[in-house]
Design a protein around this motif. Structure first.
Motif, PDB file in Angstrom:
ATOM      1  N   GLU A 105       2.297   1.730  -3.487  1.00  0.00           N
ATOM      2  CA  GLU A 105       1.272   2.203  -4.424  1.00  0.00           C
ATOM      3  C   GLU A 105       0.979   3.688  -4.228  1.00  0.00           C
ATOM      4  O   GLU A 105       0.757   4.414  -5.205  1.00  0.00           O
ATOM      5  CB  GLU A 105      -0.015   1.391  -4.235  1.00  0.00           C
ATOM      6  CG  GLU A 105       0.082  -0.027  -4.783  1.00  0.00           C
ATOM      7  CD  GLU A 105      -1.193  -0.829  -4.531  1.00  0.00           C
ATOM      8  OE1 GLU A 105      -2.094  -0.303  -3.823  1.00  0.00           O
ATOM      9  OE2 GLU A 105      -1.299  -1.960  -5.037  1.00  0.00           O
ATOM     10  N   ARG A 106       0.989   4.128  -2.957  1.00  0.00           N
ATOM     11  CA  ARG A 106       0.716   5.546  -2.698  1.00  0.00           C
ATOM     12  C   ARG A 106       1.810   6.426  -3.298  1.00  0.00           C
ATOM     13  O   ARG A 106       1.532   7.484  -3.876  1.00  0.00           O
ATOM     14  CB  ARG A 106       0.610   5.795  -1.190  1.00  0.00           C
ATOM     15  CG  ARG A 106      -0.631   5.192  -0.579  1.00  0.00           C
ATOM     16  CD  ARG A 106      -0.732   5.441   0.899  1.00  0.00           C
ATOM     17  NE  ARG A 106      -0.999   6.841   1.210  1.00  0.00           N
ATOM     18  CZ  ARG A 106      -1.484   7.263   2.369  1.00  0.00           C
ATOM     19  NH1 ARG A 106      -1.782   6.380   3.310  1.00  0.00           N
ATOM     20  NH2 ARG A 106      -1.692   8.548   2.586  1.00  0.00           N
ATOM     21  N   ALA A 133       3.437   7.892   5.763  1.00  0.00           N
ATOM     22  CA  ALA A 133       2.125   8.108   5.153  1.00  0.00           C
ATOM     23  C   ALA A 133       1.803   9.600   5.061  1.00  0.00           C
ATOM     24  O   ALA A 133       1.254  10.070   4.056  1.00  0.00           O
ATOM     25  CB  ALA A 133       1.055   7.381   5.963  1.00  0.00           C
ATOM     26  N   THR A 188       3.604  11.019   2.165  1.00  0.00           N
ATOM     27  CA  THR A 188       3.030  10.682   0.850  1.00  0.00           C
ATOM     28  C   THR A 188       1.908  11.651   0.497  1.00  0.00           C
ATOM     29  O   THR A 188       1.679  11.937  -0.682  1.00  0.00           O
ATOM     30  CB  THR A 188       2.501   9.236   0.816  1.00  0.00           C
ATOM     31  OG1 THR A 188       1.469   9.080   1.797  1.00  0.00           O
ATOM     32  CG2 THR A 188       3.611   8.233   1.065  1.00  0.00           C
ATOM     33  N   ASN A 189       1.196  12.158   1.513  1.00  0.00           N
ATOM     34  CA  ASN A 189       0.158  13.164   1.242  1.00  0.00           C
ATOM     35  C   ASN A 189       0.771  14.455   0.726  1.00  0.00           C
ATOM     36  O   ASN A 189       0.117  15.228   0.031  1.00  0.00           O
ATOM     37  CB  ASN A 189      -0.644  13.451   2.511  1.00  0.00           C
ATOM     38  CG  ASN A 189      -1.463  12.257   2.960  1.00  0.00           C
ATOM     39  OD1 ASN A 189      -1.887  11.430   2.140  1.00  0.00           O
ATOM     40  ND2 ASN A 189      -1.686  12.130   4.264  1.00  0.00           N
ATOM     41  N   GLU A 230       0.833  -1.209   0.000  1.00  0.00           N
ATOM     42  CA  GLU A 230       0.000   0.000   0.000  1.00  0.00           C
ATOM     43  C   GLU A 230       0.867   1.258   0.000  1.00  0.00           C
ATOM     44  O   GLU A 230       0.553   2.237  -0.682  1.00  0.00           O
ATOM     45  CB  GLU A 230      -0.917   0.006   1.226  1.00  0.00           C
ATOM     46  CG  GLU A 230      -1.988  -1.070   1.199  1.00  0.00           C
ATOM     47  CD  GLU A 230      -2.796  -1.113   2.479  1.00  0.00           C
ATOM     48  OE1 GLU A 230      -4.025  -1.250   2.389  1.00  0.00           O
ATOM     49  OE2 GLU A 230      -2.191  -0.989   3.575  1.00  0.00           O
TER      50      GLU A 230
END
Length: 743
Positions: free
Chosen positions: A9-10, A54, A57-58, A6
């Protein structure tokens, strides 16, 4: 917890060229390194670096930054070393991880010192690669999101540090969304009651307003569409901390706040921004004083937008931010908007790095911040300088040539001068604001044109530090003050050494002093260092003479250091080198030309001293020289310390206009008008009372101890003679330190 595929993929969702092997390798390595470690929440420790990745990644950051986020705690919290990270992941990622690692096993006395050193290391690493800051901010954001699992005292400390350092850093890097969340999470811990009250008020407003937010969005969109302006309109509710800050700044209550909601108008071009502004102002009445054009004058963090407030639909105050999509991207993501550089063919740069463009305001500010790190001599100063530089609210002023200078709100011309250049600040003596002379402590306003008046003879007064509010100005003032004090002590040291050499029949030579430095056995690099130590009393002049291999007898047949003492005057005892000279032979004495000279001299408070009297000085390490008249009984306390005695001589021209203090004791009869007779003499003879103390000397007398400012000993003697002639004055005497000498 996010799975390995995941995360990949991000990243590949916004960067198809991302190195999948690197991401997989960092994921597995970090998970194994942290092993069975548990967070305070009870979750596996690896969940923290994964959440940090995470968050990044944003922000659409490159694969090297994501890998560094996964690994950012392995050096600090596991047995992993930087060498291992460099072997496995290369020097780029190792440098990022090392920049995020706190300084371990550092022998520092306080938590404040440790905090300062870790922040210093972080900022230096950030200046080399801005991605260090992005990972650190994401790390702090996730820690703040999960802070409820920590002890209450630790939560408040971390929240305050976040509010003071990390939230402003995010703001200065243009990352407004992250700044707002960090501020709000910190506010909830620092002032939970205020946060709860505002949150409840917002909830009620939400319920009362119903679809008002959507209705205003629709009305704005329709009005712009009618005028052929393609725009996206977004409404948003302000966060509790933003509301609290506004209440504090404007000194208003929560019920008086009318602009809880803000709206963003996103258009395609800069021309569209100004067209949209025109139609908005034509359609709704603008609120005076609430217009700011940050497109024409961008903020120092590269933020660009037009701000205005209008009385909009339903007669509600509506705050608008009008910007292009590119401006919106930079406003939300800040420096992270530069995350992936492309080469000429549109491919990502080989090393994946993205140092900020040289023309970036945020980059220039960050480099400037690192430049002032060395100005703070203590952890307290360093933290203060850093916090002062992390301001948000700004005013924009101009030089006479039209150059724009951005300063924090509340800044003065002193801050302006140092913002232009440190040399301008150091030599500043005055200013003109909009063509008119103004005090240097005037608070500057938006649009002011400031002209700084300079003089090469100026040295910034230490008192300026109280009026400066920028870290750069305060740091420069402190440095200039330290240098001025050092020059004073070096000047005094040179005077002392010159006189000592003169007594041995030698002339002062800086080259000879420089040659003697290695023989002093101290870490002294320049002659000025040695002279300053002599002036401060931390290095004896005889030791310098010995290092210079100066030999021979002092003038008069005896050595300068020590020897028998003999009486001079009524109560004076001096080391032989001083006592042998009468009142006429003063060739070796250091001249005293007043109290506003460049030497660190002060007059003894317990006696005073005035021109025309024989004087000597007592050198106190770190404090300079105290001037005593020869009759001061206090001098007997220094009989056994001949190295502290300095021969002085007044060198004040007649009619100089400068007054000097003399302490006298006057006994007066306890009758009406006695004090008036004394003060009348002072007034008629142009003397000034600096201090007066009155005590009962018995049933019939009062004793007055007065510090009187006079021009010289003749002036003082004339006053004392006239006092004695007054019928209600019993006696007049000079105070000698522990008793009075009758005059």
């Amino acid at each position: 917890m996010m799975r390995q595929y995941e995360l990949v993929e991000r990243v590949q969702g916004y960067d198809p060229d991302a190195d999948e092997t690197l991401l997989n390798k960092a994921y597995v390595y970090a998970m194994r390194a942290h092993g069975s470690q548990i967070r305070a929440s009870g979750d596996p420790y690896f969940s923290h670096p994964l959440e940090v990745a995470a968050i990044l990644t944003n922000l659409k950051l490159d694969d090297a930054t994501i890998a560094a986020a996964l690994l950012h705690d392995v050096i600090e919290d596991t047995e992993t070393t930087r060498h291992e990270i460099e072997d496995l992941f290369g020097p780029e990622i190792a440098s990022l991880v090392d920049g995020l690692t706190k300084i371990k096993r550092l022998d520092l006395a306080t938590k404040e010192a440790a905090q300062a050193e870790n922040l210093r290391k972080l900022l230096v690493a950030i200046s080399k690669d801005i991605r260090v800051l992005l990972v650190k901010l994401a790390d702090r954001l996730h820690n703040m999101r999960t802070i409820e699992h920590m002890r209450p005292d630790k939560r408040v400390r971390i929240a305050q540090e976040t509010m003071d350092i990390y939230a402003p850093l995010a703001g200065r890097m243009g990352m407004q969304q992250m700044r707002e969340e960090l501020e709000d999470l910190s506010f909830r811990e620092i002032n939970p009651e205020a946060h709860r009250t505002i949150s409840e008020r917002l909830k009620r407003l939400r319920e009362e307003s119903g679809d008002l937010l959507r209705e205003i969005e629709q009305a704005l969109s329709e009005k712009l569409a009618e005028n052929d302006i393609e725009a996206a309109v977004y409404g948003r509710e302000k966060r509790p901390y933003s509301i609290w800050r506004k209440m504090e700044r404007k000194q208003i209550s929560l019920g008086q706040l009318s602009d809880i909601f803000g709206f963003r108008v996103i258009v395609e071009t800069i021309d569209g921004c100004y067209r949209a502004l025109g139609f908005v102002h034509q359609s709704w009445r603008a609120v005076p004083g609430r217009f700011k054009d940050y497109i024409s004058n961008p903020k120092q963090n590269d933020y660009r937008s037009i701000h205005t407030t209008v009385i909009g639909p339903h007669r509600k105050r509506v705050e608008l931010q009008i910007r292009t999509r590119e401006m919106h991207e930079i406003a939300e993501r800040g420096v992270a908007a530069h995350a992936i550089y492309k080469d000429a063919d549109g491919k990502r740069a080989a090393n994946g790095a993205f140092p900020l463009p040289k023309e970036s305001n945020a980059y220039r500010w960050l480099r400037h911040l690192v430049d002032i790190l060395s100005e703070g001599e203590s952890p307290k100063e360093f933290l203060e300088h850093t916090k002062l530089e992390l301001f948000q609210d700004q005013v924009f002023c101009f030089t006479p040539k039209g150059d724009l200078i951005a300063l924090p709100r509340g800044a003065t011309p002193i801050d302006f001068a140092y913002a232009v250049h440190t040399d301008i600040g150091d030599s500043c003596v005055g200013c003109r604001i909009n063509g008119r002379h103004a005090p240097l402590i005037t608070e500057l306003e938006n649009g002011d044109e400031v002209e700084i008046v300079c003089s090469k003879a100026q040295t910034p007064p230490a008192a300026w530090e109280a009026f400066a509010i920028t870290g750069k100005a305060r740091a420069a003032i402190r440095r200039a003050t330290r240098m001025a004090v050092r020059r004073q002590y070096a000047g005094l040291g040179r005077e002392i050494l010159e006189r000592a050499l003169e007594r041995h029949g030698h002339r002062y030579s800086e080259e000879e002093v420089a040659a003697a430095l290695p023989r002093l056995g101290l870490k002294i690099q320049t002659p000025e260092d040695a002279l300053a130590l002599v002036g401060r009393g931390e290095l004896a002049s005889r030791d310098v003479l010995s290092a210079m291999k100066v030999e021979g007898e002092a003038q008069g047949g005896r050595r300068a250091s020590g020897g028998p003492l003999r009486s001079i005057g009524k109560a004076m005892r001096l080391p032989a080198v001083l006592s042998r000279r009468g009142t006429e032979d003063r060739r070796g004495a250091i001249p005293v030309r007043g109290l506003n000279n460049t030497l660190p001299l002060k007059i003894a408070r317990d006696t005073g001293a005035v021109p025309g009297e024989r004087i000597v000085g007592i050198l106190t390490p770190g404090e300079g020289v105290t001037i005593y008249p020869i009759f001061a009984r206090t001098l007997k306390n220094f009989d056994d310390e001949p190295d502290r005695w300095i021969d002085l001589a007044w060198d004040v021209p007649e009619n100089s206009g400068q007054r000097f203090p003399a302490r006298i004791k006057v006994a007066i009869h306890n009758e009406v008008g006695a004090l008036a007779q004394v003060t009348q003499v002072f007034g008629e003879n142009d003397a000034n009372i600096e201090h007066l103390n009155m005590e009962a000397g018995g049933p019939d007398f009062f004793d007055l101890e007065i510090v009187l400012e006079v021009y010289d000993v003749k002036h003082l003697n004339r006053i004392m003679t006239e006092l004695k002639r007054k019928s209600l004055v019993s006696s007049v005497a000079r105070v000698t330190g522990d008793s009075a000498s009758q005059s």
